[in-house]
Design a protein around this motif. Structure first.
Motif, PDB file in Angstrom:
ATOM      1  N   GLY A 221       0.811  -1.215   0.000  1.00 17.75           N
ATOM      2  CA  GLY A 221       0.000   0.000   0.000  1.00 17.75           C
ATOM      3  C   GLY A 221       0.841   1.259   0.000  1.00 17.75           C
ATOM      4  O   GLY A 221       0.364   2.335  -0.370  1.00 17.75           O
ATOM      5  N   SER A 244      -0.879  -2.267   5.518  1.00 14.46           N
ATOM      6  CA  SER A 244      -0.830  -0.822   5.813  1.00 14.46           C
ATOM      7  C   SER A 244      -1.332   0.017   4.637  1.00 14.46           C
ATOM      8  O   SER A 244      -0.921  -0.185   3.498  1.00 14.46           O
ATOM      9  CB  SER A 244       0.618  -0.435   6.132  1.00 14.46           C
ATOM     10  OG  SER A 244       0.713   0.965   6.295  1.00 14.46           O
ATOM     11  N   MET A 245      -2.217   0.954   4.935  1.00 14.25           N
ATOM     12  CA  MET A 245      -2.832   1.888   3.972  1.00 14.25           C
ATOM     13  C   MET A 245      -3.800   1.212   3.011  1.00 14.25           C
ATOM     14  O   MET A 245      -4.502   1.900   2.288  1.00 14.25           O
ATOM     15  CB  MET A 245      -1.786   2.695   3.185  1.00 14.25           C
ATOM     16  CG  MET A 245      -1.165   3.760   4.073  1.00 14.25           C
ATOM     17  SD  MET A 245      -0.338   5.121   3.219  1.00 14.25           S
ATOM     18  CE  MET A 245      -1.680   6.017   2.460  1.00 14.25           C
ATOM     19  N   LEU A 246      -3.851  -0.092   2.996  1.00 13.71           N
ATOM     20  CA  LEU A 246      -4.759  -0.766   2.059  1.00 13.71           C
ATOM     21  C   LEU A 246      -6.200  -0.795   2.565  1.00 13.71           C
ATOM     22  O   LEU A 246      -7.122  -1.073   1.791  1.00 13.71           O
ATOM     23  CB  LEU A 246      -4.290  -2.200   1.780  1.00 13.71           C
ATOM     24  CG  LEU A 246      -2.985  -2.329   0.992  1.00 13.71           C
ATOM     25  CD1 LEU A 246      -2.613  -3.795   0.818  1.00 13.71           C
ATOM     26  CD2 LEU A 246      -3.094  -1.643  -0.372  1.00 13.71           C
ATOM     27  N   GLY A 247      -6.400  -0.512   3.846  1.00 18.19           N
ATOM     28  CA  GLY A 247      -7.761  -0.554   4.383  1.00 18.19           C
ATOM     29  C   GLY A 247      -8.727   0.306   3.589  1.00 18.19           C
ATOM     30  O   GLY A 247      -9.886  -0.067   3.378  1.00 18.19           O
TER      31      GLY A 247
ATOM     32  N   ASN B  74       2.821   5.983   6.691  1.00 19.42           N
ATOM     33  CA  ASN B  74       2.458   4.883   7.575  1.00 19.42           C
ATOM     34  C   ASN B  74       1.939   5.398   8.929  1.00 19.42           C
ATOM     35  O   ASN B  74       0.964   4.876   9.469  1.00 19.42           O
ATOM     36  CB  ASN B  74       3.702   4.017   7.775  1.00 19.42           C
ATOM     37  CG  ASN B  74       3.388   2.626   8.245  1.00 19.42           C
ATOM     38  OD1 ASN B  74       2.283   2.129   8.036  1.00 19.42           O
ATOM     39  ND2 ASN B  74       4.354   2.007   8.890  1.00 19.42           N
ATOM     40  N   TRP B  77      -1.619   7.141   8.215  1.00 17.12           N
ATOM     41  CA  TRP B  77      -2.762   6.411   7.672  1.00 17.12           C
ATOM     42  C   TRP B  77      -2.548   4.904   7.535  1.00 17.12           C
ATOM     43  O   TRP B  77      -3.397   4.201   6.996  1.00 17.12           O
ATOM     44  CB  TRP B  77      -3.175   7.012   6.309  1.00 17.12           C
ATOM     45  CG  TRP B  77      -4.554   6.609   5.926  1.00 17.12           C
ATOM     46  CD1 TRP B  77      -4.926   5.868   4.842  1.00 17.12           C
ATOM     47  CD2 TRP B  77      -5.762   6.860   6.670  1.00 17.12           C
ATOM     48  NE1 TRP B  77      -6.282   5.649   4.863  1.00 17.12           N
ATOM     49  CE2 TRP B  77      -6.806   6.246   5.974  1.00 17.12           C
ATOM     50  CE3 TRP B  77      -6.039   7.529   7.864  1.00 17.12           C
ATOM     51  CZ2 TRP B  77      -8.116   6.287   6.414  1.00 17.12           C
ATOM     52  CZ3 TRP B  77      -7.338   7.575   8.314  1.00 17.12           C
ATOM     53  CH2 TRP B  77      -8.357   6.963   7.590  1.00 17.12           C
ATOM     54  N   GLY B  78      -1.450   4.353   8.008  1.00 17.43           N
ATOM     55  CA  GLY B  78      -1.150   2.929   7.806  1.00 17.43           C
ATOM     56  C   GLY B  78      -2.239   1.996   8.306  1.00 17.43           C
ATOM     57  O   GLY B  78      -3.101   1.562   7.545  1.00 17.43           O
ATOM     58  N   ASN B  79      -2.231   1.676   9.593  1.00 16.51           N
ATOM     59  CA  ASN B  79      -3.230   0.747  10.117  1.00 16.51           C
ATOM     60  C   ASN B  79      -4.592   1.388  10.321  1.00 16.51           C
ATOM     61  O   ASN B  79      -5.617   0.701  10.284  1.00 16.51           O
ATOM     62  CB  ASN B  79      -2.747   0.140  11.435  1.00 16.51           C
ATOM     63  CG  ASN B  79      -1.889  -1.094  11.208  1.00 16.51           C
ATOM     64  OD1 ASN B  79      -1.529  -1.398  10.075  1.00 16.51           O
ATOM     65  ND2 ASN B  79      -1.567  -1.795  12.279  1.00 16.51           N
ATOM     66  N   VAL B  80      -4.616   2.716  10.556  1.00 15.16           N
ATOM     67  CA  VAL B  80      -5.914   3.365  10.748  1.00 15.16           C
ATOM     68  C   VAL B  80      -6.775   3.226   9.504  1.00 15.16           C
ATOM     69  O   VAL B  80      -8.001   3.291   9.576  1.00 15.16           O
ATOM     70  CB  VAL B  80      -5.732   4.847  11.147  1.00 15.16           C
ATOM     71  CG1 VAL B  80      -7.067   5.551  11.223  1.00 15.16           C
ATOM     72  CG2 VAL B  80      -5.068   4.932  12.502  1.00 15.16           C
ATOM     73  N   SER B  81      -6.143   3.013   8.367  1.00 18.23           N
ATOM     74  CA  SER B  81      -6.937   2.789   7.146  1.00 18.23           C
ATOM     75  C   SER B  81      -7.868   1.599   7.299  1.00 18.23           C
ATOM     76  O   SER B  81      -8.859   1.484   6.583  1.00 18.23           O
ATOM     77  CB  SER B  81      -6.007   2.583   5.944  1.00 18.23           C
ATOM     78  OG  SER B  81      -5.420   1.283   5.955  1.00 18.23           O
ATOM     79  N   LEU B  82      -7.558   0.720   8.235  1.00 12.69           N
ATOM     80  CA  LEU B  82      -8.371  -0.480   8.451  1.00 12.69           C
ATOM     81  C   LEU B  82      -9.465  -0.287   9.500  1.00 12.69           C
ATOM     82  O   LEU B  82     -10.239  -1.207   9.767  1.00 12.69           O
ATOM     83  CB  LEU B  82      -7.463  -1.646   8.864  1.00 12.69           C
ATOM     84  CG  LEU B  82      -6.478  -2.104   7.783  1.00 12.69           C
ATOM     85  CD1 LEU B  82      -5.232  -2.723   8.392  1.00 12.69           C
ATOM     86  CD2 LEU B  82      -7.150  -3.096   6.838  1.00 12.69           C
ATOM     87  N   PHE B  83      -9.510   0.902  10.113  1.00 10.02           N
ATOM     88  CA  PHE B  83     -10.558   1.208  11.095  1.00 10.02           C
ATOM     89  C   PHE B  83     -11.795   1.735  10.357  1.00 10.02           C
ATOM     90  O   PHE B  83     -11.669   2.652   9.546  1.00 10.02           O
ATOM     91  CB  PHE B  83     -10.097   2.309  12.051  1.00 10.02           C
ATOM     92  CG  PHE B  83      -9.161   1.880  13.144  1.00 10.02           C
ATOM     93  CD1 PHE B  83      -8.511   0.667  13.124  1.00 10.02           C
ATOM     94  CD2 PHE B  83      -8.929   2.729  14.229  1.00 10.02           C
ATOM     95  CE1 PHE B  83      -7.633   0.296  14.143  1.00 10.02           C
ATOM     96  CE2 PHE B  83      -8.062   2.374  15.253  1.00 10.02           C
ATOM     97  CZ  PHE B  83      -7.414   1.158  15.212  1.00 10.02           C
ATOM     98  N   TYR B 249      -9.209   6.362  -1.430  1.00  8.79           N
ATOM     99  CA  TYR B 249      -8.756   7.016  -0.197  1.00  8.79           C
ATOM    100  C   TYR B 249      -9.673   8.140   0.243  1.00  8.79           C
ATOM    101  O   TYR B 249      -9.528   8.639   1.358  1.00  8.79           O
ATOM    102  CB  TYR B 249      -7.339   7.571  -0.374  1.00  8.79           C
ATOM    103  CG  TYR B 249      -6.287   6.503  -0.328  1.00  8.79           C
ATOM    104  CD1 TYR B 249      -6.058   5.786   0.852  1.00  8.79           C
ATOM    105  CD2 TYR B 249      -5.542   6.179  -1.439  1.00  8.79           C
ATOM    106  CE1 TYR B 249      -5.119   4.784   0.903  1.00  8.79           C
ATOM    107  CE2 TYR B 249      -4.595   5.185  -1.406  1.00  8.79           C
ATOM    108  CZ  TYR B 249      -4.384   4.488  -0.227  1.00  8.79           C
ATOM    109  OH  TYR B 249      -3.451   3.493  -0.186  1.00  8.79           O
TER     110      TYR B 249
END
Lengths: 359, 359
Positions: A221, A244-247, B74, B77-83, B249
């Motif tokens: 991502g 990461s960022m792919l969400g 990262n 927006w890395g993992n927060v993209s999955l929230f 995004y």
């Protein structure tokens, strides 16, 4: 099977037939349809194959993808990503497309042989937390390797922070894992993160191998799916892909790319051996159905591209291991990170390894 | 101004304070907070600065971004993209971060000087439709350059299709544009697309310059933001950034990255001189407010990083040019593609150039 790229999009909030007309033009000629020469309308523009309820199936001549993953991504999701209420929910690729890509170097069978894990799940974890020194990460990695973990990856946020720089960490952790392997006779692999500047990534993959890393962690991502493909072709190390960022590509129910396509099909085309995603019931939001969709796409036929490991993580605990194996099956790379640090790391690591090997 | 990275997230569907706690840990140590050493809790974990209604403001020590755009992305927006239900709506970067990046080589003032466009908007278009031969694209480009267009870009979907391969197209179109410039005394620039395999992109930027291209088109949603940054540092050609795949995004109102941050702030950090996005009222879905947010972020203070051109496109017509200049202002790169082909390309191209220069 047809020699066309076939994508099914689910349409929300607009008339499916009208959106299908827009997509088939937008994803190819991006030009007033009536002004295009007749042969371009017929051969280059996408073709609406079926409209069924809210789903529209469009096929594309593989020539529009120009033999490259970058343009294939563009055809599937480039400008349509800007349409509200469109989600790509199914994808079928012809042999002429899948044959363009090597896919994962190892996949499920390759890593079973590599790690001597004939039937069991893989045992994986991450070095945490950011702020820890490289020397302390190395000692943690030593403990985990002694316990028999298959892959010990960098936390995906470890990069070149002042507390632990990339090169120092790769040197020290690789060395500690090698020393542990010399004791156990095992093949624990350290997977440093390649979330590095774009002009350093490929060299870093080489350096990692030279310094003794046994696998690589890639964040497509940020790094790009096609950069992961290049690394998979050039490096002999197994690749774990991080979401990461792919969400943003999948979190909205009515837009984006279906979980299975994003986390499995595209990851396989781009050479990941293991795809990490957030497990249901953890810190994130994926449902059981979405997680199974990822599992199914990881092992579905895809030309001659190998099936890959799924690695559901994110707030997992030792207690959930039996449930996870029952749910996902044995082709699962179990990923438990922070929970190993509650109490004795050594005892928890041993317990996890025993749980998996005994199950 | 504080020397911290400050991000404001809007929370939907969950208790903002609880989500703020999750984010500040998730984006840094990704580890049980209570198990982290006290100094890591204090210095490495993000800090909740403010909770106001549904918005939470979290600041990060710049050291967590590790001096690199890849890790900055990262952190943001890395993992927060999955929230689910989290959207980043505001971003303030300290000088210690903005100073890491050169930003655009030209920006607004640089391209005004480059194209001899002291006060007017830029006049830009795209070569379409896919299926056309390189020779025919070259003749179209010649016509557009003779009419005085500043930038003639590849349609973003042109890659290495059999009808027109990249190298042949860059050669023929660059030559035609150079011949037209020799006649007009102008500086029309051809911008080939660099949506190419990851291991070819940087060399292609060099080849494009050698073959006579006058600008570059980059798709950071596929190529990666950091690859664009590297190209901007290494190539002297102006860079247009295309929004392909970036829609995911920002298209969901409750998740993702605000339009201004995505299409302007990040583009500026990554070196784009011109940011293309879908204009309101065209084929896409952006609102007037969202388009103005992009405009405002393109020219807002950002350390010593230059302001950049906005290029609203997507189904634009000649008739809308006056309205667009009134709405966006003169620092706008007007982008009209397919509509120029309805009737006489030569007449439409002349009309567009005159409309802009006379306005």
């Amino acid at each position: 099977m047809t020699d066309r790229i076939t994508a099914t999009y689910r349409i929300t909030g607009n008339e499916p037939a009208a959106v299908a007309e827009a997509i088939r033009v937008e994803q190819t000629i991006e030009f007033p349809h009536d002004l295009a020469p007749e042969w371009i309308q017929r051969e280059v523009v996408g073709r609406v194959e079926e409209i069924s309820g809210d789903q529209v199936t469009i096929s594309y001549d593989p020539r529009v993808a120009g033999s490259e993953l970058t343009q294939l991504l563009n055809v599937l999701w480039g400008n349509v990503s800007l349409f509200p209420g469109v989600r790509i929910v199914d994808l079928a690729l012809p042999e002429s497309i899948t044959a363009l890509f090597d896919g994962p170097r190892y996949g499920i069978e390759g890593l079973r042989a590599h790690f001597g894990a004939a039937t069991r799940p893989l045992i994986t974890t991450a070095l945490k937390p950011m702020g820890t020194s490289s020397a302390d990460f190395a000692e943690t990695a030593r403990t985990l390797a002694l316990a028999g973990f298959d892959i010990i990856k960098d936390d995906h946020s470890l990069a070149n922070q002042p507390w632990s720089t990339w090169r120092e960490r790769v040197e020290l952790v690789s060395k500690a894992v090698a020393e542990a392997n010399a004791i156990t006779g095992g093949k624990s692999a350290y997977a440093p993160s390649l979330n590095l500047p774009a002009d350093q990534v490929l060299n870093a993959a080489k350096s990692a191998a030279e310094l003794g890393a046994g696998a690589l962690l890639i964040l497509p991502g940020i790094t790009g799916f096609d950069s992961m493909r290049v690394i998979a072709e050039e490096s002999e190390l197994p690749i774990m892909a991080h979401p990461s960022m792919l969400g943003s590509y999948t979190i909205s129910p009515n837009e984006g790319i279906a979980h299975g396509i994003l986390f499995s099909t595209l990851m396989r085309l781009a050479g990941a051996d293991i795809t990490i995603f957030p497990n249901f019931g953890g810190r994130f939001s994926f449902s059981e159905r979405e997680c199974l969709e990822i599992r199914d796409a990881a092992i579905a036929p895809l030309g001659s591209i190998a099936p890959i490991w799924i690695s559901p993580g994110g707030g997992m605990s030792l207690e959930r291991i039996p449930e996870m194996i029952d749910f996902y099956g044995k082709d699962t790379s179990l990923l438990i990170g922070g929970a190993l640090h509650r109490g004795s790391l050594r005892e928890n690591a041993d317990r996890m390894a025993h749980l998996v090997k005994a199950y």
